[in-house]
Design an enzyme around this catalytic site. Structure first.
Site, PDB file in Angstrom:
ATOM      1  N   ALA A 105      36.757  41.022  50.680  1.00 32.67           N
ATOM      2  CA  ALA A 105      35.559  41.519  50.008  1.00 32.67           C
ATOM      3  C   ALA A 105      34.346  40.647  50.304  1.00 32.67           C
ATOM      4  CB  ALA A 105      35.800  41.596  48.503  1.00 32.67           C
ATOM      5  N   THR A 106      34.550  39.363  50.485  1.00 32.99           N
ATOM      6  CA  THR A 106      33.417  38.492  50.810  1.00 32.99           C
ATOM      7  C   THR A 106      32.747  38.982  52.088  1.00 32.99           C
ATOM      8  OG1 THR A 106      34.495  36.587  49.780  1.00 32.99           O
ATOM      9  CG2 THR A 106      32.743  36.110  51.366  1.00 32.99           C
TER      10      THR A 106
ATOM     11  N   HIS B  99      43.875  41.942  48.158  1.00 36.64           N
ATOM     12  CA  HIS B  99      44.626  40.992  47.317  1.00 36.64           C
ATOM     13  C   HIS B  99      44.292  41.056  45.829  1.00 36.64           C
ATOM     14  CE1 HIS B  99      41.760  37.594  46.439  1.00 36.64           C
ATOM     15  NE2 HIS B  99      41.113  38.101  47.473  1.00 36.64           N
TER      16      HIS B  99
ATOM     17  N   ASN C   6      34.158  40.312  37.543  1.00 31.84           N
ATOM     18  CA  ASN C   6      35.405  39.561  37.674  1.00 31.84           C
ATOM     19  C   ASN C   6      35.691  38.658  36.482  1.00 31.84           C
ATOM     20  OD1 ASN C   6      33.033  38.674  39.281  1.00 31.84           O
ATOM     21  ND2 ASN C   6      34.124  36.749  39.377  1.00 31.84           N
TER      22      ASN C   6
ATOM     23  N   GLN D  31      36.963  44.396  41.849  1.00 30.27           N
ATOM     24  CA  GLN D  31      37.799  44.285  40.653  1.00 30.27           C
ATOM     25  C   GLN D  31      38.192  45.645  40.079  1.00 30.27           C
ATOM     26  OE1 GLN D  31      39.220  41.657  39.509  1.00 30.27           O
ATOM     27  NE2 GLN D  31      38.109  40.001  40.530  1.00 30.27           N
TER      28      GLN D  31
ATOM     29  N   CYS E 220      33.825  21.848  32.582  1.00 28.27           N
ATOM     30  CA  CYS E 220      34.759  20.794  32.954  1.00 28.27           C
ATOM     31  C   CYS E 220      35.776  21.244  33.992  1.00 28.27           C
ATOM     32  CB  CYS E 220      35.496  20.284  31.718  1.00 28.27           C
ATOM     33  SG  CYS E 220      34.394  19.661  30.462  1.00 28.27           S
TER      34      CYS E 220
ATOM     35  N   THR F 178      40.084  41.783  66.469  1.00 26.69           N
ATOM     36  CA  THR F 178      41.393  42.435  66.452  1.00 26.69           C
ATOM     37  C   THR F 178      41.827  42.692  65.022  1.00 26.69           C
ATOM     38  OG1 THR F 178      42.021  41.418  68.530  1.00 26.69           O
ATOM     39  CG2 THR F 178      43.820  42.123  67.085  1.00 26.69           C
TER      40      THR F 178
HETATM   41  C1  PLP Z   1      33.874  40.706  42.436  1.00 26.66           C
HETATM   42  C2  PLP Z   1      34.421  40.004  43.627  1.00 26.66           C
HETATM   43  N1  PLP Z   1      33.830  40.127  44.808  1.00 26.66           N
HETATM   44  C3  PLP Z   1      34.290  39.496  45.910  1.00 26.66           C
HETATM   45  C4  PLP Z   1      35.412  38.699  45.857  1.00 26.66           C
HETATM   46  C5  PLP Z   1      35.879  38.020  47.116  1.00 26.66           C
HETATM   47  O1  PLP Z   1      36.981  38.676  47.665  1.00 26.66           O
HETATM   48  P1  PLP Z   1      37.776  38.079  48.895  1.00 26.66           P
HETATM   49  O2  PLP Z   1      38.612  36.995  48.349  1.00 26.66           O
HETATM   50  O3  PLP Z   1      38.593  39.206  49.413  1.00 26.66           O
HETATM   51  O4  PLP Z   1      36.802  37.606  49.909  1.00 26.66           O
HETATM   52  C6  PLP Z   1      36.065  38.541  44.642  1.00 26.66           C
HETATM   53  C7  PLP Z   1      37.254  37.676  44.534  1.00 26.66           C
HETATM   54  O5  PLP Z   1      37.181  36.502  44.186  1.00 26.66           O
HETATM   55  C8  PLP Z   1      35.562  39.196  43.493  1.00 26.66           C
HETATM   56  O6  PLP Z   1      36.147  39.068  42.306  1.00 26.66           O
HETATM   57  S1  FES Z   2      34.446  17.080  32.267  1.00 31.79           S
HETATM   58 FE1  FES Z   2      33.464  17.121  30.403  1.00 31.79          FE
HETATM   59  S2  FES Z   2      34.002  15.187  29.538  1.00 31.79           S
HETATM   60 FE2  FES Z   2      35.321  15.452  31.180  1.00 31.79          FE
END
Ligand code: PLP
Ligand code: FES
Lengths: 407, 127
Positions: free
Chosen positions: A75-76, A205, A155, A183, A331, A244
């Protein structure tokens, strides 16, 4: 699944490949080794036939023509091809693109590249429930607008955009409509032609197919849409994407699409019951639980929940030997920024910090959901016992009025 | 990211979680926030009036696993130390003890700041 097994609730990151798709792929690694572009011998013909068949399976799922499917690496790549490809192809018509702040990075970063190439991009805010503001969208259109790119389902939150209404706006203003439907495809009905979508990116995937293969739907008639290739070479995929073809991957993608067509309705019905059970149990067991994003227009298998006054990464450490989920907490990210999607919904840093995303899948069982409810409720209580903010909240202290000494 | 066993032990069984009476003159309270990620740590010490040694330390932390483990470890180290010894505790010692990865170093800085802030509070009460 046995009770000692890791519970996988991160299906929006990637889904396990369905064993039926794996089985369909296997012959194409060794027994049928051909290059689908080899036109002069049976090995090539067999590979081409397999690719054609997969193209049919996928186009059936989307109710489009098989020629309208351009295979990519995912998708990217499909997002990049659509956005940069339209920008280049339609440069004489205009240079303006409209998208949302809550899009996936593949769309946002492709748009940033377009800006460097001389384009003009509007990144619209969303409403507090994550939905596009249709009036703002229409108001943003100028005579230079060539493309509106809005994802089908988000997502992180699972929020589903009003595709039909957006399609009508695009139609009215003669603007191309592209959607990152990664998604949504294979999980809910996604028929682009019924909704006026001209380009649509998706990937195997996330729908129980293999990683590393995806596609871009490109409308061929009324209007005939073209994109400038971003990958040049042998002229595969009608010149729009050279390279390919990943034959085993495509075969698995096709099989996954066929299975989705037969099973997605039942999957969705079953998973939404489990998702609701999870969400309701948290609301009953715990205080200060917030569901993020619109709950009516939402994917059936996704719940994005903030457990206030608990930090997401710490919370995950209480159970992540057992349950796989993801968090919008700063985090957990290398950049120490909380999720930009949740921030765009107007959540404060504190709620974004406290969020977990649960994404169920075809292989999720009720027993796993029951154990998840138990372990996470325990984890939240453990973390709240440790949280000075929870203690202050319980004492009725106004947290916004506290002066923190910062280092 | 895989964490060290010591870190996980401190996270799963944190030492000295709780609250001391902050109205007492013998108690110093530090409440600090990490601007990097928005986490918050409260660390308290109680000083023995006769010996001048830290006889108790407690914490509560809203934060990641590394921040919780850092504060748990810090309270362990504080007990039995003099104020001057406590001021010498360096965040890098925490980093080493818990084998914190580079992105988590600021979590140990938060613990060091909480110690310094608690001591400053104690000193201002007893100036
Ligand atoms: C909304 C959306 N677009 C694009 C992607 C990217 O897909 P891909 O991993 O097939 O490049 C994702 C996945 O992370 C996604 O959730
Ligand atoms: S990442 Fe936030 S205190 Fe550790």
């Amino acid at each position: 699944m046995g009770s000692d097994k890791l519970i996988y609730l991160d299906n929006n990151s990637t889904t396990p490949c369905d064993p039926r798709a794996v089985e369909a792929m296997l012959p194409y690694f060794h027994q049928i080794p051909g290059n689908a572009a080899s036109r002069n011998h049976p090995f090539g013909w067999q590979a081409e036939e397999a690719v054609d068949y997969a193209r049919e399976q996928i186009s059936n799922l989307l109710a489009v023509e098989s020629k309208e499917i351009i295979f990519t690496s995912g998708a990217t790549e499909a997002d990049n091809l659509a956005i940069k490809g339209v920008f280049e192809m339609y440069s004489r018509k205009g240079n303006h693109i409209i998208t949302l702040k809550t899009e996936h990075k593949a769309v946002l970063d492709a748009c940033k590249k377009v800006e460097k190439m001389g384009g003009d991009v509007t990144y619209l805010d969303v409403k507090r429930d994550g939905l596009v503001d249709l009036a703002a969208l229409e108001a943003a259109i100028t005579d230079k607008t060539v493309l509106i790119s809005i994802m089908w389902a988000n997502n992180e939150t699972g929020v589903i955009q009003p595709m039909k209404e957006i399609g009508e706006i695009c139609e009215k203003h003669g603007v191309l409509f592209m959607s990152d439907a990664t998604q949504a495809v294979g999980k809910i009905k996604t028929h682009p032609k019924e909704l006026g979508i001209h380009l649509m990116a998706f990937t195997a995937h996330k729908m129980y197919g293999p990683k590393g293969v995806g596609a871009l739907f490109v409308n061929r008639k009324n209007p005939r849409v073209k994109v400038t290739s971003q990958m040049d070479g042998g002229g595969h995929e009608r010149g729009m994407r050279s390279g390919t073809l990943n034959v085993p991957g495509i075969v698995g993608f096709g099989k996954a699409a066929e299975i989705a067509m037969q099973e997605m309705e039942a999957d969705a019905a079953r998973l939404s019951v489990l998702r609701d059970k999870l969400e309701n149990a948290f609301k009953e067991n715990l205080e200060e639980v917030y569901v993020n994003g619109n709950v009516e227009h939402r994917m059936p298998h996704v719940a994005n929940i903030s457990f206030k006054h608990v930090e997401g990464e710490g919370l995950m450490m209480t159970f992540n030997q057992n349950i796989a989920v993801s968090s919008g907490s700063a985090c957990t990210s290398a950049s120490l920024e909380p999720s930009y999607v949740l921030i765009a919904l107007g959540l404060g840093d504190d709620l974004a910090h406290s969020s977990l995303r649960f994404s169920l899948g075809r292989f999720t069982t009720e027993e796993e959901i029951d154990r998840t409810i138990e372990m996470i409720s325990k984890g939240v209580n453990h973390m709240r016992d440790l949280s000075p903010i929870w203690e202050m909240f319980k004492e009725g202290i106004d947290l916004d009025a506290v002066e923190w000494s910062e280092h | 990211m895989a964490y060290s066993e010591k870190l996980i032990e401190h996270f799963n069984h944190p030492k000295n979680v709780g609250t001391l009476d902050k109205s007492k003159n013998t108690v110093g309270t530090g409440l600090v926030g990490a601007p990097e990620c928005g986490d918050v740590m409260r660390l308290q010490i109680e000083v023995d009036e006769e010996s001048g040694m830290i006889k108790d330390a407690k914490f509560k932390t809203f934060g990641c696993g590394s921040a919780i483990a850092s504060s748990s470890l810090a309270t362990e180290w504080l007990k039995g130390k003099s104020i001057d010894e406590a001021l010498a505790i360096d965040n890098m010692a925490i980093v080493e003890e818990l084998a914190l990865p580079p992105v988590k170093i600021h979590c140990s800085v938060l613990a060091e700041d909480a110690i310094k802030s608690a001591i400053a509070d104690y000193k201002s009460k007893n100036a």
